[in-house]
Design an enzyme around this catalytic site. Sequence first.
Site, short mmCIF file in Angstrom:
data_model
loop_
_atom_site.label_atom_id
_atom_site.label_comp_id
_atom_site.label_asym_id
_atom_site.label_seq_id
_atom_site.Cartn_x
_atom_site.Cartn_y
_atom_site.Cartn_z
N SER A 1 -22.81 -30.58 37.51
CA SER A 1 -24.25 -30.75 37.40
C SER A 1 -24.90 -29.57 36.69
CB SER A 1 -24.89 -30.95 38.78
OG SER A 1 -24.82 -29.79 39.58
N MET B 1 -13.24 -24.48 39.89
CA MET B 1 -12.73 -24.17 41.21
C MET B 1 -11.35 -23.53 41.19
SD MET B 1 -15.39 -25.02 42.80
CE MET B 1 -14.82 -24.78 44.48
N HIS C 1 -23.55 -18.46 41.09
CA HIS C 1 -23.09 -18.43 42.47
C HIS C 1 -24.24 -18.80 43.39
CE1 HIS C 1 -20.74 -17.20 45.94
NE2 HIS C 1 -21.79 -16.54 46.37
#
Length: 211
Positions: free
Chosen positions: A14, A92, A111
């Site tokens: 996103s 990830m 973050h």
Amino acid sequence: MKRRVAVLISGRGSNMEALIAAAREPAFPAEIALVLSNRPDAAGLTTARQAGIRTEAIDHLAFGRDRAAHEAAIDAVLRAADIEIVCLAGYMRLLTPFLVGAWQGRMLNIHPSLLPSFPGLDTHARALAAGVKLHGCTVHLVTEEMDGGPILGQAAVPILPGDTEDGLAKRVLRQEHALYPAALAAFAAGRAAAVPDATAFLANPVPLTPH
């Protein structure tokens, strides 16, 4: 001339979508030239292709435990595409010193906390458990210290009475979608040079909002 940017994702991406949308503006100082994933089934790859952006999938499973070989393959694709800036957006995989070093000073990450508070995972739950009044997100340069690189910009949201982890996460994500393009634009234009001992604030930070 616009700086060439690669976005690294592992899933829906996103924040990648927010960067793509911002980069469509003629005045935006960077172009999203490549979207790369370690997962061939990442939904964000389809989104990027539909936007007319080149995509690459370099499946980490094919490399077994050889993280160095996987990152060498990523690095080769980035360089072949003449990439100048790398943006991590829900990527990830923990990076090794090889890829971090190869792109030192040119790799950005977002973050979901106001660093240096709550580095690592489960930031929203930890913020609620700690009873802090403000939470948010941070764009920073990537270094070998996890979530410890020089800060380029931050956006804050208040923690509201009765907040849940899910509700807080959604409000922070909306700020991420505004902050990351603003931080990339400032960085690509040379307006937000990172320094090792201070925060380089954005000229127009995302405002504090409970909405």
